[in-house]
Design an enzyme around this catalytic site. Structure first.
Site, PDB file in Angstrom:
ATOM      1  N   PRO A 587       0.847  -1.198   0.000  1.00  0.00           N
ATOM      2  CG  PRO A 587       0.038  -1.000   2.190  1.00  0.00           C
ATOM      3  CD  PRO A 587       0.939  -1.838   1.328  1.00  0.00           C
ATOM      4  CG  ASP A 758       5.354   0.084   2.759  1.00  0.00           C
ATOM      5  OD1 ASP A 758       4.154   0.139   3.126  1.00  0.00           O
ATOM      6  OD2 ASP A 758       6.010  -0.972   2.685  1.00  0.00           O
ATOM      7  CG  HIS A 759       0.158   5.104   4.242  1.00  0.00           C
ATOM      8  ND1 HIS A 759       0.212   5.304   5.617  1.00  0.00           N
ATOM      9  CD2 HIS A 759      -0.501   6.194   3.759  1.00  0.00           C
ATOM     10  CE1 HIS A 759      -0.393   6.418   5.936  1.00  0.00           C
ATOM     11  NE2 HIS A 759      -0.831   7.001   4.813  1.00  0.00           N
ATOM     12  NE  ARG A 760       3.480  -2.718   3.789  1.00  0.00           N
ATOM     13  CZ  ARG A 760       3.935  -3.730   3.051  1.00  0.00           C
ATOM     14  NH1 ARG A 760       3.318  -4.898   3.073  1.00  0.00           N
ATOM     15  NH2 ARG A 760       5.009  -3.575   2.323  1.00  0.00           N
TER      16      ARG A 760
END
Lengths: 786, 523
Positions: A587, A758-760
């Site tokens: 994501p 990376d939105h994690r």
């Protein structure tokens, strides 16, 4: 109408129909030699034999010579035709190589023994045939090609069609020329021991009559023009008779002796010394053409052949593909006097209308095929009498010919029937007609007529018809003073170069291929140098090859050569595509920002002479920004965020056929000069494919720069395992408000960068802060040089 | 031993480089390496005009006799062979041959190899550079050996002055004296009248070796060795070729049987066609991309125009003529025949071909005497001339000199053609025997998938001696030596048939022929 089989080069045993027919059975006792009394007969003693078999009749329709598989060495049993040097329809000269045969020892050229035309190839390239088997048929006249070819077809099909009434044995004539098996007997023929050997002298017989012979054993010594050679037997048996004693000289192909399989057969043979091979069927049916009374079984010829001097005009084969021809017009009427070389009729073939000439002087006695009617090639279309007084007799005979069920009218495309009729007719030396080819003015009848009416000398008219034939239109043009109209298809247009008159603008191989495919080079668009027709052009014309985009003509606009079809991935390309697919589960989010570049540009200009590159400066700037926001340099694991101690800046580089990311390690710690040097080295290695894995897969953050292409902005895909990638767009100048400026505005160079994260583990604010820091560094770039 | 020799050679090179200036300062001659008598009235014992393979061979042998030797190189060390002939053409043939092999999918698949022929690419420049580099390298080696052995290399062209024992350096005008003078000026390509050579679109072998282009269609005028070799190069690289041969048969100088086979192997299956019995009467150069080369052909007998070709390039391979113009021959009273210098069997120059007198101390070797226009023949003649100069009578046996044409496959021969041998046998009253070996029956050739070819041995049936051998087939040029030695030594087929040939090698093709000559079977 001779049908003789000639072995080429070095056939150890050849059969000829001559050899086969001459020893006629006593039962019939009509010697074929009697036809020599006929003034029209050809030199050959065997013509016009009427055979029981339809097939043989067909074969005899043409003056065909069998070309047999030669024995190229004493141990050769069969040979493979490597290649045909001539195609069907080609003219050959005696001594000219016509095919290449592979034996157990060598590949050898096989030459033709006589002039003629290849009528039919029976053994194709790559196929093998036993020594002595017929591999092709040769005819003396081009006109006979079609009929002989048709005969060849039948011959090929022969083994299947076993419908012969009483001549089962006769298959051997066509199918295996080596041995004429009659009651199991095998004739021994004078072999051709060299390519130039025409006749041979029997120096000595190594066997006597009655001796047992085994295959491979030398049976006689033959003296050729080159050497004395032992001639071996091909089969086991007993020498039953010797036809030619020691010291006698015999033509190649003539029988010299006979071998029988069983000892008791010897007596039978020797009981009939003159009979030669005794046959109960085939050879006994061979009879003289003039003695049609005895030929009660012949299907075609119903009427008596007039006892007078005449010749027959057959439908000529005007092209190799012509099966039948239409008589467009008779230029002579019945009763007209004819001189040799004079055109007597116009025939329309599948290709063109052509004048057909008479070969000898005489009178047109009877027209068998009227104007507008068609005849199969080889079928009689008219009779020419030597004496005017014989015309009535010949007309009666002609009527019987045209009325007979077999010939002309019933002409099937395969043409066995008319050919039979031709065989039955008392035709003298082959066809008495020839296609007009040269020397004389070739003009269509209408053209001639018009020219005469207009008072134009045809020799002054340029012909534009087939083979330069003068058409009515040419005459018209000549009369009106207009030049000949070029056929639209002729002369491929080539603006830059026009070949000189008479020049054939085609490469050697294009010429050969066009000839083989029977294509007119003038109809093919040339794409070679100077508009020349190339082999590819011919292949495209024949459909053998798909047209492909060629380089544009010199001087013309360059046409674009577009690739097409599947191009398999290289290892690098496959790696890229796999890596990209692997990113789909990540994501990501993107954040963009404009960065003012004036200060950076000024700095770059000042350090450029030292060899510092933009790439090195950008890497350094990013590395310094990361020092402030190390989260950007992290990677995700399900357990948590992995921070990377090292700041290794990977930068995407497009190289021939792929994409790779050489990595500047510890970019934050190294000075700009060192980074620049290192980068140069890495790029060089990347181009040469010498990057060590550690040099392209150790990156912790990636830069992708398309700014140099003028891209305004873009976003990059985040590589797996990394936290961020920075996409750098182009720099453009913008006008922005500025209080301090005189006009209240100033010019600013700006660049848009887009960070993908990376939105994690990385959030929007992290990205925004990082970009702010990056922007600040770019605005105050002196720190990059520290 | 080898090591010792090498160090000696190095010493020689050093010594010689010191002496390289010697010729200009004639007076104090070092005798370090030279045995020539200082009191000699001549500058040199032997002066050699021309530094091709012939002059070079003569120079080396001259030094081996400890004769003080000078070579007038005319700035062309290596001559035609090394710079514009055999050597660079071998480079082109090697490279283009490889291209041909890699594109021969049928042959490769017979061997079980699959190849994407579209992947086989070559760079014309690369191949041309290979030829150039090779020539330079060989030339360098040649020059080094001359210097190393103590030969004085004079860069100017040497010409005779009209006085005996004198050679003038054309460049400096300086006159040198030598006891004996060997002329080895070589030859230049012959360009028939009517042919305009621009060395770009119409060229001789000189221009062709530069491989300035790979034309779509090239006409080769003349179907001898040179033309044939270039057709091999051009067709391998993708050109189509038309031979224009003035004689009635293609490859007229070859043995007929060999020529026939060659036609099948080297011409017919390739993009080549030919015209025979015609002269290229008018050849006009073209401009690439603008105007083709125009070749007007006339019938060799009737002189009537037969055809005009418009091609991209024309190569003139119509033989070579002696390079003997303006070298002072007339001043010496020497009459040349079409430029050829007449010599006797000892290579002594004669004043004219018919009943000429020997010109003392003047020798002529190589292409200029026209005896046999081959590099190794020139070298042999040079060595022979030195032998005679040294007082040991010697004659070269030209019948034993092999020749080769480096097409794929190669053609090689020693001795007369079969046609000539038949005539010789008739005239001299002996019986000609003939025996043949076949590549198709040779295991090595079959393993290579190269079964095409024959080796033909012609021998004197009365004495058993080998008269001639003609080979066409893979590596023929490397196979001919055994035959050449046999001819030179007078070895008989009886002896040869009992000599053991290595198995499995191509030389068993000869074994088969030798055995066949005495009624034995090889297999």
């Amino acid at each position: 109408m001779k049908f003789l089989s000639t072995a080429l080069c070095a056939a150890l045993a050849v059969s000829t129909v001559q050899g086969f027919v001459t020893p006629v059975s006593n039962n019939v006792g009509v010697a074929s030699t009697s036809i020599s009394n006929n003034a029209f007969s050809v030199a050959s003693s065997i013509k016009e034999q009427r055979m029981m078999s339809q097939r043989e009749l067909t074969v005899l329709a043409a003056e065909a010579t069998k070309i047999t598989m030669p024995a190229l060495s004493s141990t050769m049993k069969e040979g493979r035709v490597v290649s045909w040097l001539k195609s069907e329809g080609d003219e050959v000269e005696a001594g000219e190589a016509i095919m290449v045969v592979e034996s157990d020892k060598a590949d050898m050229d096989v030459e033709a023994f006589e002039d003629g035309f290849i009528a039919k190839i029976l053994v194709g390239e790559g196929e093998s045939a036993p020594v002595g088997d017929t591999v092709a048929l040769l005819v003396a006249e081009e006109a006979d090609i079609a009929s002989a070819a048709a005969a060849g077809d039948v011959a090929e099909a022969a083994p299947a069609a076993a419908e012969e009434p009483a001549s089962g044995e006769s298959d051997t004539i066509l199918d295996n020329a080596t041995t004429v098996t009659v009651d199991g007997a095998t004739e021994i023929f004078m072999p051709a021991l060299s390519s130039t050997m025409i006749e041979g002298k029997i120096v000595s017989w190594l066997k006597d009559v009655g001796d047992e012979i085994s295959a491979g054993e030398a049976i006689m010594v033959v003296e050729s023009d080159k050497a004395d050679m032992d001639v071996e037997a091909f089969e086991d048996g007993y020498l039953a008779a010797i036809y030619q004693e020691e010291g006698s000289t015999v033509e190649v192909g003539a029988p010299v002796g006979i071998i029988v399989p069983e000892e008791e057969d010897i007596a039978k043979i020797s009981a009939q010394p003159d009979a030669g091979v005794v046959s109960s069927s085939t050879s006994s049916t061979a009879i003289s053409n003039n003695d049609s009374n005895s030929n009660t079984e012949a299907p075609a010829a119903a009427a008596d052949v007039p006892d007078c001097d005449f010749s027959q005009v057959d439908m000529p084969a005007l092209s190799s593909t012509m099966k039948e021809g239409k008589v467009v017009s008779w230029l002579k009427a019945e009763g007209d006097a004819i001189s040799a070389g004079e055109a007597i009729m116009v025939v329309e073939s599948d290709k063109a209308d052509m004048d057909v000439e008479a070969f000898e002087d005489g009178f047109l006695a009877a027209i068998i095929t009227e104007e507008g009617e068609s005849s199969a090639v080889g079928a009689p279309v008219a009779l020419i009498a030597a004496e005017e007084s014989d015309i009535p007799a010949l007309q009666a005979y002609a009527a019987s010919l045209s009325g007979a069920p077999a010939p002309v009218a019933a002409a099937a495309p395969a043409a066995p029937a008319p050919a039979a009729a031709a065989a039955a007719a008392p035709k003298a030396a082959a066809p008495k007609v020839a296609v007009n080819t040269g020397g004389r003015i070739v003009a269509s009848p209408l053209a001639k007529k018009n020219a005469e009416a207009l008072g134009i000398d045809l020799s002054t008219v340029v012909g534009t018809g087939p083979d330069g034939r003068i058409t009515a239109a040419d005459v018209e043009n000549a009369a009106s003073g207009a030049g000949p109209k070029k056929a639209a298809s002729a002369a491929p247009a080539k603006p830059t170069w026009t070949p000189a008159a008479g020049v054939i603008a085609a490469t050697p191989m294009a010429r050969a291929a066009a000839k083989k495919a029977k294509l007119d080079l003038a109809t093919i668009q040339g794409t070679g140098e100077f508009g020349r027709v190339t082999l590819d052009d011919v292949k495209i014309a024949t459909g053998e090859k798909k047209p492909e985009r060629k380089k544009a003509a010199k001087g013309g606009a360059e046409s674009v050569e577009l690739p097409s079809g599947l191009v398999p991935f290289t290892g690098m390309q496959r790696a890229v595509s796999n890596n990209m697919e692997a990113t789909l589960s990540t994501p990501v989010f993107r954040v963009s920002r404009e960065v003012e570049m004036d200060a950076f540009n000024a700095l770059y200009q000042s350090v450029k002479p030292k060899g510092v590159t933009v790439s090195a400066l950008l890497a350094k700037a990013v590395a310094l920004a990361i020092e402030k926001y190390p989260i950007i340099n992290s990677s995700y694991t399900p357990e948590g965020t992995v921070f990377n101690e090292d700041i290794n800046i990977a930068m995407a580089v497009a190289i021939d056929g792929g994409l790779i990311t050489p990595t500047l390690k510890y970019a934050n710690e190294r000075n700009i000069m060192e980074l620049g040097e290192n980068w140069k080295e890495l790029v060089q290695k990347a181009k040469e494919g010498r990057l060590a894995p550690d040099e392209y897969n150790s990156g912790t953050f990636t830069i992708s720069n398309l700014g140099m292409f003028g891209v305004s902005q873009f976003d990059a895909i985040l590589p797996s395992g990394m936290g961020g990638i920075l996409a750098i767009g182009g720099t453009s100048e913008q006008i922005v408000p500025c209080d301090k400026a005189v006009l209240g505005m100033k010019k600013v160079a700006k660049m848009t960068v887009t960070l993908t994260c990376d939105h994690r583990q990385i959030y929007g604010a992290d990205a925004a802060l990082f970009l702010k820091e990056f922007s600040a560094i770019m605005g105050n770039p002196q720190q990059l040089l520290l | 031993m080898a090591i010792i020799k090498r160090s000696a050679l190095i010493t020689l090179i050093f010594a010689a480089s010191a002496k390289a200036f010697a010729p200009n300062t004639v007076a104090p001659r070092t005798t370090f390496l030279r045995m020539a008598d200082d009191a000699s009235e001549f500058d040199f014992d032997v002066a050699i005009v021309g530094c091709g393979v012939g002059g070079h061979g003569a120079a080396l042998h001259s030094r081996a006799q400890d004769l003080k030797t000078a070579v007038f190189s005319g700035n062309d060390v290596g001559g035609t062979c090394v710079n514009r002939g055999c050597v660079p053409s071998k480079a082109l043939l090697a490279a283009s041959g490889r291209v041909r092999e890699m594109q021969d999918t049928a042959h490769l698949s017979d061997l079980g190899i699959e190849i994407d022929t579209s992947a086989v690419k070559y760079s014309r420049e690369g191949i041309a550079a290979h030829a150039k580099n090779l020539a330079n390298r060989v030339k360098g080696n040649l020059e080094a050996s001359l210097v190393g052995l103590g030969v004085d290399v004079i860069e100017g062209r040497g010409v005779l002055t009209g006085n005996p024992h004198e050679v003038k350096d054309e460049a400096t005008g300086k006159v040198y004296t030598a006891k004996d003078i060997i002329l080895a000026p070589g030859s230049i390509p012959f360009v028939p009248p009517g042919v305009t050579v621009d060395e770009k679109t119409v060229y001789t072998s000189d221009g062709a070796l530069e491989l300035n282009s790979v034309p779509e269609w090239v006409a080769i005028i003349g179907s001898g060795y040179i033309g044939l070799e270039f057709s091999d190069v051009y067709t391998a690289l993708g050109s189509e070729v038309t031979f224009i041969e003035a004689m009635d048969n293609i490859m007229p100088t070859f043995d007929k049987e060999i020529a026939k086979l060659a036609e099948r192997l080297l011409i017919r299956d390739r993009p080549i066609d030919y015209r025979t019995g015609v002269f290229a009467s008018e050849v006009t150069p073209g401009i690439p991309g603008e105007k083709p080369v125009t070749i007007k052909m006339i019938d060799a007998k009737t002189k009537e125009h037969v055809e005009t070709l418009e091609v991209d390039a024309a190569m003139v391979a119509t033989g070579r003529v002696p390079n003997t113009k303006d070298m002072g021959l007339e001043e010496m009273g020497i009459e040349t025949n079409r430029g050829f210098v007449a010599v006797n069997e000892k290579m002594q120059v004669l004043t004219k071909a018919e009943d000429g007198e020997v010109v003392p101390n003047l020798w002529c070797i190589g292409d200029a005497n026209g005896k046999m226009m081959l590099a190794h023949a020139a070298s042999a003649q040079g060595i022979s001339a030195i032998e005679n100069i040294a007082g040991r009578e010697h004659e070269v046996d030209h019948m034993a000199i092999p020749a080769a044409c480096f097409t794929h496959p190669e053609i090689a021969m020693v001795g007369p053609t079969e046609e000539q041998a038949i005539e010789m046998a008739e005239k001299e009253g002996w019986t000609l025997g003939k025996s043949q070996g076949n590549f198709r029956a040779n295991s090595k050739a079959l393993a290579e998938g190269e079964g095409n070819g024959i080796a033909k041995v012609l021998f004197n049936k009365d004495t058993g001696k080998v008269v001639a051998v003609h080979i066409i087939g893979i590596h023929a040029a490397d196979l001919i030596q055994e035959c050449s030695n046999a001819v030179a030594a007078g070895t008989t087929v009886q002896e040869l048939s009992m000599m053991v040939h290595t198995h499995p090698t191509l030389c068993e093709v000869l074994d088969e022929a030798f055995k066949g000559a005495v009624g034995m079977s090889a297999h």
